[in-house]
Design a protein around this motif. Structure first.
Motif, PDB file in Angstrom:
ATOM      1  N   UNK A 155      11.891  11.836  -2.478  1.00  0.00           N
ATOM      2  CA  UNK A 155      10.460  11.585  -2.306  1.00  0.00           C
ATOM      3  C   UNK A 155      10.292  10.383  -1.396  1.00  0.00           C
ATOM      4  N   UNK A 156       9.064  10.176  -0.874  1.00  0.00           N
ATOM      5  CA  UNK A 156       8.822   8.983  -0.040  1.00  0.00           C
ATOM      6  C   UNK A 156       8.995   7.677  -0.808  1.00  0.00           C
ATOM      7  N   UNK A 157       9.044   7.735  -2.140  1.00  0.00           N
ATOM      8  CA  UNK A 157       9.135   6.520  -2.953  1.00  0.00           C
ATOM      9  C   UNK A 157      10.408   5.736  -2.665  1.00  0.00           C
ATOM     10  N   UNK A 158      11.510   6.422  -2.367  1.00  0.00           N
ATOM     11  CA  UNK A 158      12.778   5.727  -2.102  1.00  0.00           C
ATOM     12  C   UNK A 158      12.655   4.814  -0.880  1.00  0.00           C
ATOM     13  N   UNK A 159      12.088   5.337   0.199  1.00  0.00           N
ATOM     14  CA  UNK A 159      11.865   4.513   1.388  1.00  0.00           C
ATOM     15  C   UNK A 159      10.879   3.401   1.092  1.00  0.00           C
ATOM     16  N   UNK A 160       9.815   3.719   0.357  1.00  0.00           N
ATOM     17  CA  UNK A 160       8.754   2.747   0.087  1.00  0.00           C
ATOM     18  C   UNK A 160       9.276   1.549  -0.696  1.00  0.00           C
ATOM     19  N   UNK A 196      10.615  -4.167  -0.874  1.00  0.00           N
ATOM     20  CA  UNK A 196      11.502  -5.273  -1.281  1.00  0.00           C
ATOM     21  C   UNK A 196      11.918  -6.108  -0.079  1.00  0.00           C
ATOM     22  N   UNK A 197      12.336  -5.443   0.997  1.00  0.00           N
ATOM     23  CA  UNK A 197      12.818  -6.177   2.177  1.00  0.00           C
ATOM     24  C   UNK A 197      11.688  -6.967   2.833  1.00  0.00           C
ATOM     25  N   UNK A 198      10.481  -6.410   2.870  1.00  0.00           N
ATOM     26  CA  UNK A 198       9.339  -7.098   3.491  1.00  0.00           C
ATOM     27  C   UNK A 198       8.936  -8.339   2.695  1.00  0.00           C
ATOM     28  N   UNK A 232       0.831  -1.213   0.000  1.00  0.00           N
ATOM     29  CA  UNK A 232       0.000   0.000   0.000  1.00  0.00           C
ATOM     30  C   UNK A 232       0.863   1.260   0.000  1.00  0.00           C
ATOM     31  N   UNK A 233       1.926   1.235   0.807  1.00  0.00           N
ATOM     32  CA  UNK A 233       2.822   2.389   0.899  1.00  0.00           C
ATOM     33  C   UNK A 233       3.525   2.633  -0.434  1.00  0.00           C
ATOM     34  N   UNK A 234       3.932   1.553  -1.101  1.00  0.00           N
ATOM     35  CA  UNK A 234       4.598   1.689  -2.394  1.00  0.00           C
ATOM     36  C   UNK A 234       3.645   2.287  -3.429  1.00  0.00           C
ATOM     37  N   UNK A 235       2.414   1.779  -3.469  1.00  0.00           N
ATOM     38  CA  UNK A 235       1.427   2.262  -4.447  1.00  0.00           C
ATOM     39  C   UNK A 235       1.089   3.727  -4.210  1.00  0.00           C
ATOM     40  N   UNK A 236       0.865   4.073  -2.928  1.00  0.00           N
ATOM     41  CA  UNK A 236       0.495   5.466  -2.652  1.00  0.00           C
ATOM     42  C   UNK A 236       1.670   6.422  -2.878  1.00  0.00           C
ATOM     43  N   UNK A 237       2.901   5.962  -2.624  1.00  0.00           N
ATOM     44  CA  UNK A 237       4.076   6.811  -2.857  1.00  0.00           C
ATOM     45  C   UNK A 237       4.295   7.031  -4.346  1.00  0.00           C
TER      46      UNK A 237
END
Length: 408
Positions: A367-372, A377-379, A293-298
Motif C-alpha cells: 500500500x502507499x502507507x509504506x512509502x508514506x 520519518x526521514x522528513x 498529510x501524505x501519511x494521514x491520507x495513506x
C-alpha cells in the motif's frame, strides 16, 4: 580541440554519468515479473535495489582515491569490465539472493563511470568551460528517469525482464569500447598518493567534524531519502496496489520526474532572491507538512491514484529544492579537500538512501502507507537535525551560487 571532438567527448562523459541512473530506473517496471520468475515478492526484489545503492555508496569512497593514484582510465576499465561480467549474472540469476548480491557488485562497477566522468570534466576541459559541460551532463541525468523506466517497461513487456539487463550490458560494452579508443587519459598516475586506510579515514573524519558539513549533509541525505523510498516502493504501489501495467508505470515515473527536475530549475530562480539556508528551512518545513498529510491520507485511504500522485509530486518538488542547497551548504567550507567532502557526502546520501529502500521492503502489506511512513520519518528527522545542528555553526559560509546552478 575541434567542435566535433568537443561534442564527442561530452557525449561519452554524459553516457558514463547516466550508467548508474539507467541501471536503477530501467529495471523498476520489471519488479512484478522478476518476483514471479524468482518465486518471491516485489518487496524482496526491492532489496536488490537497496544493495545497488549500498554498492554505489561504497564505490563513492573507493574510486576517488584509486583514480588519484592510478589515473582515471585504469579504474574505469576495471569498473566497466566488472559491470559487464556481473550483468551477465544478473539476467541469468535463478534466485533473489543471487540477484541481490550481483546488483551490489554491478553498482560498484557502475560507480566508476560516474566518478570518472565528474573528474575528467575538470581534467579535459578549460576551467571557463567546466560550468557549461556540467550543465550538459545534468541534462543527461535529468533525462534518465524520464527515458529509462519507459524503455524498461516496453522491453519487459516484449521480451521479459532479462532483456533489461541485456540492454544495460550492451550499453556498458559500447561505453568500454568508446573509453578505450576515444577517451584520453586525463590525469597522470600519482605514485606518491597514499592508499593506506588510516590517512584516508583521518581525511574523512576531518571533514565530518565540521558542523556546517554534518548539519547540512545529514539534512540533505535524510530529505533525499524520500526520493529513494519512492523509487523502491513505487513498483509495488502503482503496479500491484493500483493495478496499472508496466507501460503505464513507466509513463507515471516519467511524469513524476518532472517534479524533481522542474523544482531544481525553480531553485535557480529562488537563489536570485534568497539565501540558500533560508530556502532549505522553508522547503524542508513544507516537505514535512506534505509528509504528514501524505501519511494521514495513506493511513485512512482517502486518496486514490490521482491523490497519491499529487502527494508524491509535492514531496519530489521539496527534494528538488532542498538537495542542491543543502548539498552546496555542506561543501561550502572546503577548498583543499572539497573532493573528499564531496565523496563523503555522496556516500552518506546513498547509504541513507539504501536504508530507506530497505525499510520500504520490510512492509509485508502492499500500500502507499509504506512509502508514506518512511518519507514522514526521514522528513521530520531531517528538520530536527537542521534546526539543532545550525546552533553549532559559528559562522555559516554561503556557497557559490553560480556553481549550484550547474553542479546540482
Amino acid at each position: 580541440m575541434t567542435r566535433k571532438r568537443y561534442i564527442f567527448l561530452i557525449l561519452i562523459l554524459g553516457l558514463l554519468t547516466a550508467l548508474s541512473p539507467f541501471s536503477i530506473d530501467m529495471y523498476l517496471p520489471g519488479f512484478p515479473a522478476i518476483a514471479k520468475a524468482l518465486h518471491t515478492t516485489t518487496a524482496e526484489v526491492a532489496r536488490s535495489l537497496s544493495s545497488f545503492f549500498i554498492g554505489l555508496a561504497f564505490g563513492q569512497l573507493l574510486y576517488g582515491p584509486l583514480m588519484d593514484r592510478f589515473g582515471r582510465k585504469k579504474p574505469l576499465y576495471f569498473g566497466l569490465a566488472l559491470y559487464i561480467v556481473v550483468s551477465v549474472g544478473c539476467f541469468s540469476a535463478t534466485s533473489i539472493n543471487t540477484l541481490i548480491v550481483l546488483r551490489f557488485m554491478q553498482a560498484i562497477g557502475a560507480c566508476a563511470a560516474g566518478v570518472a566522468a565528474m573528474a575528467m570534466v575538470r581534467d579535459i576541459f578549460p576551467v571557463k568551460d567546466n560550468a557549461k559541460v556540467f550543465a550538459l551532463l545534468v541534462l543527461v541525468l535529468g533525462a534518465s528517469p524520464m527515458i529509462a523506466p519507459t524503455v524498461g517497461s516496453y522491453l519487459t513487456a516484449a521480451f521479459g525482464w532479462q532483456s533489461v539487463f541485456i540492454m544495460l550490458l550492451s550499453i556498458a560494452v559500447l561505453m568500454l569500447i568508446a573509453v578505450i579508443f576515444a577517451l584520453p587519459e586525463s590525469y597522470k598516475a600519482d605514485t606518491s598518493y597514499s592508499l593506506k586506510p588510516l590517512p584516508i579515514i583521518k581525511s574523512f573524519l576531518s571533514v565530518f567534524t565540521i558542523p556546517q558539513f554534518y548539519t547540512y549533509a545529514i539534512t540533505s541525505s535524510l530529505a533525499f531519502a524520500g526520493l529513494f523510498a519512492y523509487v523502491a516502493g513505487s513498483p509495488a504501489v502503482f503496479m500491484e496496489y493500483f493495478h496499472v501495467n508496466g507501460k503505464v508505470y513507466g509513463w507515471i515515473f516519467a511524469f513524476l520526474s518532472i517534479a524533481f527536475i522542474g523544482s531544481s530549475q525553480l531553485n535557480n530562480v529562488l537563489l536570485k532572491y534568497f539565501r540558500s539556508e533560508r530556502i532549505v528551512i522553508v522547503a524542508l518545513i513544507g516537505q514535512a507538512i506534505v509528509a504528514v498529510l501524505y501519511l494521514v491520507e495513506s493511513y485512512n485511504g482517502w486518496f486514490g491514484l490521482s491523490g497519491t500522485l499529487a502527494m508524491i509530486f509535492l514531496i519530489l518538488c521539496g527534494v528538488g529544492i532542498i538537495n542542491p542547497n543543502a548539498s552546496a551548504l555542506s561543501l561550502a567550507p572546503f577548498s583543499k579537500n572539497a573532493g573528499t567532502a564531496s565523496s563523503l557526502m555522496g556516500a552518506m546520501q546513498l547509504g541513507i538512501g539504501a536504508f530507506a529502500t530497505y525499510s520500504v521492503s520490510l512492509f509485508t502489506t502492499i500500500s502507499p502507507l509504506s512509502m508514506a511512513i518512511i518519507i514522514f520519518i526521514s522528513s521530520i528527522i531531517a528538520l530536527c537535525i537542521l534546526l539543532i545542528g545550525r546552533h553549532f555553526i559559528v559562522e555559516e559560509i554561503e556557497p557559490d551560487k553560480s556553481a549550484m546552478h550547474v553542479g546540482h
